[in-house]
Design a protein around this motif. Structure first.
Motif, PDB file in Angstrom:
ATOM      1  N   GLY A  92       0.997  -0.576  -0.129  1.00 28.99           N
ATOM      2  CA  GLY A  92       0.092   0.059  -0.178  1.00 28.99           C
ATOM      3  C   GLY A  92       1.198   1.353   0.046  1.00 28.99           C
ATOM      4  O   GLY A  92       0.413   2.488   0.461  1.00 28.99           O
ATOM      5  N   SER A  93       1.617   1.250  -0.433  1.00 29.10           N
ATOM      6  CA  SER A  93       2.701   2.459  -0.290  1.00 29.10           C
ATOM      7  C   SER A  93       3.231   2.865  -1.934  1.00 29.10           C
ATOM      8  O   SER A  93       3.620   4.095  -1.552  1.00 29.10           O
ATOM      9  N   LEU A  94       2.897   2.592  -2.547  1.00 25.10           N
ATOM     10  CA  LEU A  94       2.610   3.448  -3.751  1.00 25.10           C
ATOM     11  C   LEU A  94       1.149   2.904  -4.146  1.00 25.10           C
ATOM     12  O   LEU A  94       0.825   1.653  -4.323  1.00 25.10           O
ATOM     13  N   VAL A  95       0.878   3.596  -5.839  1.00 31.00           N
ATOM     14  CA  VAL A  95      -0.476   3.629  -6.464  1.00 31.00           C
ATOM     15  C   VAL A  95       0.118   3.545  -7.785  1.00 31.00           C
ATOM     16  O   VAL A  95       1.015   4.671  -7.923  1.00 31.00           O
ATOM     17  N   CYS A  96      -0.065   2.451  -8.910  1.00 27.07           N
ATOM     18  CA  CYS A  96      -0.717   3.292 -10.320  1.00 27.07           C
ATOM     19  C   CYS A  96      -1.683   2.827 -11.097  1.00 27.07           C
ATOM     20  O   CYS A  96      -2.740   3.597 -10.633  1.00 27.07           O
ATOM     21  N   CYS A  97      -1.972   3.766 -11.988  1.00 24.62           N
ATOM     22  CA  CYS A  97      -2.843   4.337 -12.888  1.00 24.62           C
ATOM     23  C   CYS A  97      -2.162   3.745 -14.362  1.00 24.62           C
ATOM     24  O   CYS A  97      -0.829   4.134 -14.372  1.00 24.62           O
ATOM     25  N   VAL A  98      -3.290   3.423 -15.352  1.00 23.97           N
ATOM     26  CA  VAL A  98      -3.218   3.073 -16.979  1.00 23.97           C
ATOM     27  C   VAL A  98      -4.573   3.972 -16.978  1.00 23.97           C
ATOM     28  O   VAL A  98      -5.513   3.781 -16.789  1.00 23.97           O
ATOM     29  N   SER A  99      -4.470   4.890 -18.450  1.00 21.02           N
ATOM     30  CA  SER A  99      -5.637   5.054 -19.064  1.00 21.02           C
ATOM     31  C   SER A  99      -5.204   5.283 -20.627  1.00 21.02           C
ATOM     32  O   SER A  99      -4.765   4.582 -21.333  1.00 21.02           O
ATOM     33  N   ASP A 100      -6.452   5.728 -20.825  1.00 24.74           N
ATOM     34  CA  ASP A 100      -7.022   5.807 -22.562  1.00 24.74           C
ATOM     35  C   ASP A 100      -5.599   6.309 -23.427  1.00 24.74           C
ATOM     36  O   ASP A 100      -5.470   6.852 -24.869  1.00 24.74           O
ATOM     37  N   LYS A 101      -5.023   7.454 -22.226  1.00 22.73           N
ATOM     38  CA  LYS A 101      -3.573   7.784 -23.756  1.00 22.73           C
ATOM     39  C   LYS A 101      -2.866   7.613 -23.290  1.00 22.73           C
ATOM     40  O   LYS A 101      -1.427   7.956 -23.743  1.00 22.73           O
ATOM     41  N   GLY A 102      -2.444   6.484 -23.424  1.00 22.10           N
ATOM     42  CA  GLY A 102      -1.826   5.393 -23.088  1.00 22.10           C
ATOM     43  C   GLY A 102       0.169   5.358 -21.955  1.00 22.10           C
ATOM     44  O   GLY A 102       0.591   5.562 -22.828  1.00 22.10           O
ATOM     45  N   THR A 103      -0.331   5.950 -20.829  1.00 17.54           N
ATOM     46  CA  THR A 103       0.629   6.636 -19.870  1.00 17.54           C
ATOM     47  C   THR A 103       0.271   5.428 -18.304  1.00 17.54           C
ATOM     48  O   THR A 103      -0.496   5.812 -18.086  1.00 17.54           O
ATOM     49  N   VAL A 104       1.556   4.955 -18.261  1.00 14.97           N
ATOM     50  CA  VAL A 104       1.075   4.512 -16.603  1.00 14.97           C
ATOM     51  C   VAL A 104       2.061   5.477 -16.001  1.00 14.97           C
ATOM     52  O   VAL A 104       3.450   5.793 -15.973  1.00 14.97           O
TER      53      VAL A 104
END
Length: 333
Positions: free
Chosen positions: A239-251
């Motif tokens: 729970g120390s890091l969080v990531c996301c990815v979207s339709d912009k193609g960037t993580v």
């Protein structure tokens, strides 16, 4: 994440420790190990038919499967014996699944039913709005609170329910409602221990972090200034890091505590085809291989690994077409 693509992939999903992922296909089912990327098991169309959803229960032999031709039935598949151990039918099609070692949350058209594993007996019920995405998150740490998060009936709000507090008749105690955004929720995630919640709205410009105990917002994480469709949010196991990815193609990767630093961003995960250059990037899921590596799997069949550092350096360290990874690789525990 379920959607038919030209690759034949109908849905993808990481297991709870993010060390494996399932790939549901019009031609069956495949399960992969992440580090190293090797095929763990596969089922042909003759064995399973077209699979629309699959949830792997940690690294056990349990696979929760929904077939395209039987969308209202949930089946518990024992991968070691390659045989079904239990089945339950619902009155409406199953839209999503989220599991922990002892329970599975089944997202239906206007409710979420929580079933015990492996018996598939109902232990909790949560009413949800009939419209919108089939969102659901379930804490997975066996030693922490059993928190279920799902959309509430008010726009931009969600419900938090401790599913361990089930009473006779499989009805649950009243959920707590948290007003998270002004527009519709499109993505949410819980940390493994259920202490932190991450949410994104239809605008997709920020990710909000919440404390599930106090119901207070911890921080706003800026994803970008342009509107985006957030496909996936995930915490690392601690729970120390969080990531996301979207339709912009960037993580994107942020610290989920302390000063909430924007740790890394990597672009061009999986771009549109030349014939349709205005199309959004391929739908994708993100997770953590460890605290210095994020992985992204896409519905075009690509696997991306990004290595990052606390100083903000980030580069793609691995790329594969996982559908071309065969079962002749030895699976490593």
């Amino acid at each position: 994440m379920a959607r038919r693509r030209s690759s034949g992939i109908t849905s993808l999903g990481f297991n709870q420790d993010q060390g494996c992922f399932t790939c549901c296909l019009t031609t069956g089912l495949r399960v992969y190990n992440v580090e190293p990327l090797v095929e763990k098991t596969h089922y042909s169309k003759e064995e399973l038919g077209e699979v629309s959803l699959c949830e792997m229960v940690f690294r056990t032999n349990w696979l929760l499967v929904v077939k395209a031709r039987r969308p209202c039935s949930l089946m518990l598949l024992d991968d070691q014996q390659r045989a079904y151990r239990a089945e339950v039918q619902f009155k409406s099609p199953i839209r999503a699944l989220r599991a922990r070692r002892d329970k599975v949350a089944v997202v239906l058209s206007s409710s979420i039913q929580v079933l015990s594993l492996p018996s598939l007996q109902r232990v909790a019920l949560l009413r949800t709005p009939p419209t919108g995405r089939p969102l659901c998150a379930l804490s997975t740490d066996s030693n922490a609170a059993q928190i279920l998060a799902a959309p509430a009936h008010r726009k931009g709000s969600l419900q938090l329910l401790d599913v361990s507090r089930a009473v006779k008749g499989a009805q649950s105690s009243s959920p707590a409602v948290v007003c998270c955004h002004q527009t519709d929720l499109v993505c949410l995630s819980l940390s493994a221990n259920g202490a932190k919640l991450a949410t994104a709205s239809a605008r997709g410009t920020i990710i909000r972090l919440w404390d599930t105990a106090s119901k207070h917002m911890l921080h706003e994480l800026r994803r970008g200034s342009d509107y985006a469709d957030v496909y996936c949010i995930n915490f690392n196991p601690s729970g120390s890091l969080v990531c996301c990815v979207s339709d912009k193609g960037t993580v994107h990767v942020w610290a989920a505590r302390g000063n909430y630093t924007h740790v890394a961003a990597a672009g061009a995960v999986a771009g549109p085809t030349p014939a349709n250059s205005q199309a959004p990037y391929a739908r994708a899921l993100c997770a953590f291989a460890d605290d210095n590596n994020a992985v992204v799997i896409c519905e075009d069949g690509t696997f991306h690994k990004f290595t990052f550092s606390a100083e903000g350096n980030c580069h793609r360290s691995d790329f594969e077409y996982f559908l071309q990874v065969g079962d002749d690789d030895e699976f490593l525990q």
